[in-house]
Design a protein around this motif. Sequence first.
Motif, PDB file in Angstrom:
ATOM      1  N   PHE A 177       6.444  -5.590   9.319  1.00 56.79           N
ATOM      2  CA  PHE A 177       7.674  -5.601  10.105  1.00 56.79           C
ATOM      3  C   PHE A 177       8.722  -6.570   9.575  1.00 56.79           C
ATOM      4  O   PHE A 177       9.893  -6.414   9.841  1.00 56.79           O
ATOM      5  CB  PHE A 177       7.367  -5.868  11.578  1.00 56.79           C
ATOM      6  CG  PHE A 177       6.607  -4.726  12.199  1.00 56.79           C
ATOM      7  CD1 PHE A 177       7.236  -3.524  12.471  1.00 56.79           C
ATOM      8  CD2 PHE A 177       5.258  -4.856  12.493  1.00 56.79           C
ATOM      9  CE1 PHE A 177       6.533  -2.458  13.020  1.00 56.79           C
ATOM     10  CE2 PHE A 177       4.553  -3.797  13.050  1.00 56.79           C
ATOM     11  CZ  PHE A 177       5.193  -2.597  13.311  1.00 56.79           C
ATOM     12  N   ALA A 178       8.297  -7.560   8.791  1.00 55.82           N
ATOM     13  CA  ALA A 178       9.252  -8.533   8.247  1.00 55.82           C
ATOM     14  C   ALA A 178      10.236  -7.880   7.278  1.00 55.82           C
ATOM     15  O   ALA A 178      11.414  -8.209   7.263  1.00 55.82           O
ATOM     16  CB  ALA A 178       8.513  -9.663   7.556  1.00 55.82           C
ATOM     17  N   ASN A 179       9.726  -6.906   6.484  1.00 56.12           N
ATOM     18  CA  ASN A 179      10.618  -6.276   5.504  1.00 56.12           C
ATOM     19  C   ASN A 179      10.585  -4.752   5.523  1.00 56.12           C
ATOM     20  O   ASN A 179      11.138  -4.109   4.644  1.00 56.12           O
ATOM     21  CB  ASN A 179      10.324  -6.807   4.100  1.00 56.12           C
ATOM     22  CG  ASN A 179       8.910  -6.494   3.652  1.00 56.12           C
ATOM     23  OD1 ASN A 179       8.211  -5.669   4.235  1.00 56.12           O
ATOM     24  ND2 ASN A 179       8.468  -7.175   2.613  1.00 56.12           N
ATOM     25  N   ARG A 180       9.898  -4.174   6.517  1.00 58.50           N
ATOM     26  CA  ARG A 180       9.852  -2.717   6.733  1.00 58.50           C
ATOM     27  C   ARG A 180       9.210  -1.952   5.578  1.00 58.50           C
ATOM     28  O   ARG A 180       9.523  -0.799   5.334  1.00 58.50           O
ATOM     29  CB  ARG A 180      11.244  -2.152   7.024  1.00 58.50           C
ATOM     30  CG  ARG A 180      11.971  -2.803   8.177  1.00 58.50           C
ATOM     31  CD  ARG A 180      11.247  -2.765   9.486  1.00 58.50           C
ATOM     32  NE  ARG A 180      11.086  -1.417   9.984  1.00 58.50           N
ATOM     33  CZ  ARG A 180      10.333  -1.094  11.023  1.00 58.50           C
ATOM     34  NH1 ARG A 180       9.688  -2.020  11.665  1.00 58.50           N
ATOM     35  NH2 ARG A 180      10.221   0.141  11.420  1.00 58.50           N
ATOM     36  N   THR A 181       8.302  -2.583   4.839  1.00 56.07           N
ATOM     37  CA  THR A 181       7.540  -1.897   3.805  1.00 56.07           C
ATOM     38  C   THR A 181       6.126  -1.677   4.326  1.00 56.07           C
ATOM     39  O   THR A 181       5.778  -2.134   5.417  1.00 56.07           O
ATOM     40  CB  THR A 181       7.484  -2.730   2.507  1.00 56.07           C
ATOM     41  OG1 THR A 181       6.821  -3.964   2.787  1.00 56.07           O
ATOM     42  CG2 THR A 181       8.889  -2.998   1.963  1.00 56.07           C
ATOM     43  N   LEU A 182       5.298  -1.001   3.544  1.00 55.38           N
ATOM     44  CA  LEU A 182       3.898  -0.814   3.901  1.00 55.38           C
ATOM     45  C   LEU A 182       3.060  -1.867   3.198  1.00 55.38           C
ATOM     46  O   LEU A 182       3.256  -2.151   2.016  1.00 55.38           O
ATOM     47  CB  LEU A 182       3.417   0.580   3.504  1.00 55.38           C
ATOM     48  CG  LEU A 182       4.062   1.746   4.246  1.00 55.38           C
ATOM     49  CD1 LEU A 182       3.532   3.075   3.694  1.00 55.38           C
ATOM     50  CD2 LEU A 182       3.799   1.656   5.736  1.00 55.38           C
ATOM     51  N   ALA A 183       2.119  -2.457   3.945  1.00 55.65           N
ATOM     52  CA  ALA A 183       1.229  -3.475   3.383  1.00 55.65           C
ATOM     53  C   ALA A 183      -0.147  -3.353   4.023  1.00 55.65           C
ATOM     54  O   ALA A 183      -0.278  -2.886   5.161  1.00 55.65           O
ATOM     55  CB  ALA A 183       1.794  -4.870   3.618  1.00 55.65           C
ATOM     56  N   CYS A 206       0.853  -1.181   0.000  1.00 58.70           N
ATOM     57  CA  CYS A 206       0.000   0.000   0.000  1.00 58.70           C
ATOM     58  C   CYS A 206       0.893   1.237   0.000  1.00 58.70           C
ATOM     59  O   CYS A 206       2.106   1.132   0.159  1.00 58.70           O
ATOM     60  CB  CYS A 206      -0.960  -0.014   1.184  1.00 58.70           C
ATOM     61  SG  CYS A 206      -0.171  -0.184   2.799  1.00 58.70           S
ATOM     62  N   GLN A 207       0.303   2.402  -0.157  1.00 59.59           N
ATOM     63  CA  GLN A 207       1.066   3.622  -0.364  1.00 59.59           C
ATOM     64  C   GLN A 207       1.240   4.508   0.869  1.00 59.59           C
ATOM     65  O   GLN A 207       2.305   5.046   1.083  1.00 59.59           O
ATOM     66  CB  GLN A 207       0.410   4.465  -1.460  1.00 59.59           C
ATOM     67  CG  GLN A 207       0.422   3.794  -2.813  1.00 59.59           C
ATOM     68  CD  GLN A 207       1.822   3.678  -3.369  1.00 59.59           C
ATOM     69  OE1 GLN A 207       2.615   4.605  -3.262  1.00 59.59           O
ATOM     70  NE2 GLN A 207       2.142   2.536  -3.931  1.00 59.59           N
ATOM     71  N   HIS A 208       0.168   4.712   1.635  1.00 56.06           N
ATOM     72  CA  HIS A 208       0.193   5.723   2.702  1.00 56.06           C
ATOM     73  C   HIS A 208      -0.188   5.133   4.050  1.00 56.06           C
ATOM     74  O   HIS A 208      -1.306   4.627   4.222  1.00 56.06           O
ATOM     75  CB  HIS A 208      -0.742   6.880   2.356  1.00 56.06           C
ATOM     76  CG  HIS A 208      -0.426   7.512   1.041  1.00 56.06           C
ATOM     77  ND1 HIS A 208       0.646   8.340   0.852  1.00 56.06           N
ATOM     78  CD2 HIS A 208      -1.027   7.399  -0.162  1.00 56.06           C
ATOM     79  CE1 HIS A 208       0.685   8.723  -0.408  1.00 56.06           C
ATOM     80  NE2 HIS A 208      -0.317   8.159  -1.049  1.00 56.06           N
ATOM     81  N   LEU A 209       0.725   5.210   4.998  1.00 56.50           N
ATOM     82  CA  LEU A 209       0.505   4.708   6.347  1.00 56.50           C
ATOM     83  C   LEU A 209      -0.819   5.225   6.904  1.00 56.50           C
ATOM     84  O   LEU A 209      -1.088   6.423   6.861  1.00 56.50           O
ATOM     85  CB  LEU A 209       1.657   5.142   7.251  1.00 56.50           C
ATOM     86  CG  LEU A 209       1.664   4.596   8.670  1.00 56.50           C
ATOM     87  CD1 LEU A 209       1.882   3.089   8.647  1.00 56.50           C
ATOM     88  CD2 LEU A 209       2.734   5.265   9.490  1.00 56.50           C
ATOM     89  N   GLY A 210      -1.641   4.316   7.403  1.00 56.72           N
ATOM     90  CA  GLY A 210      -2.910   4.685   8.028  1.00 56.72           C
ATOM     91  C   GLY A 210      -4.101   4.700   7.093  1.00 56.72           C
ATOM     92  O   GLY A 210      -5.233   4.812   7.558  1.00 56.72           O
ATOM     93  N   ASP A 211      -3.889   4.584   5.760  1.00 63.51           N
ATOM     94  CA  ASP A 211      -5.026   4.539   4.837  1.00 63.51           C
ATOM     95  C   ASP A 211      -5.931   3.373   5.198  1.00 63.51           C
ATOM     96  O   ASP A 211      -5.474   2.317   5.646  1.00 63.51           O
ATOM     97  CB  ASP A 211      -4.553   4.366   3.393  1.00 63.51           C
ATOM     98  CG  ASP A 211      -4.089   5.666   2.755  1.00 63.51           C
ATOM     99  OD1 ASP A 211      -4.201   6.731   3.395  1.00 63.51           O
ATOM    100  OD2 ASP A 211      -3.608   5.600   1.604  1.00 63.51           O
ATOM    101  N   LYS A 212      -7.231   3.561   4.982  1.00 66.25           N
ATOM    102  CA  LYS A 212      -8.227   2.528   5.267  1.00 66.25           C
ATOM    103  C   LYS A 212      -8.844   2.074   3.954  1.00 66.25           C
ATOM    104  O   LYS A 212      -9.145   2.901   3.093  1.00 66.25           O
ATOM    105  CB  LYS A 212      -9.305   3.102   6.183  1.00 66.25           C
ATOM    106  CG  LYS A 212     -10.409   2.131   6.554  1.00 66.25           C
ATOM    107  CD  LYS A 212     -11.403   2.819   7.485  1.00 66.25           C
ATOM    108  CE  LYS A 212     -12.503   1.881   7.937  1.00 66.25           C
ATOM    109  NZ  LYS A 212     -13.417   2.562   8.881  1.00 66.25           N
TER     110      LYS A 212
END
Length: 84
Positions: A37-43, A16-22
Amino acid sequence: MQNPPGPGAPVAGRPCQHLGDKGTVAGGSNVFCQTNFANRTLAWRAVVDGGGCLSKRMRGIGIDGRNYACRADGPGLDHWRPIR
């Protein structure tokens, strides 16, 4: 037969693109853009009982169809809890 999600549609586990998007997935449950947390990306992460959440202001529908709120659960930890 269900159609696959379109490009950019929120799907648990996908980037996903933006932290906190719903987002809302097929079936009506919610996902939120959070850190993988496994790869420090947003999902996209599904709302699940006891799962991690970002802010006590968050509300969502869980994969079990129940309504949830993000609640404090110890020092600095927030988790999904059913709304009674």
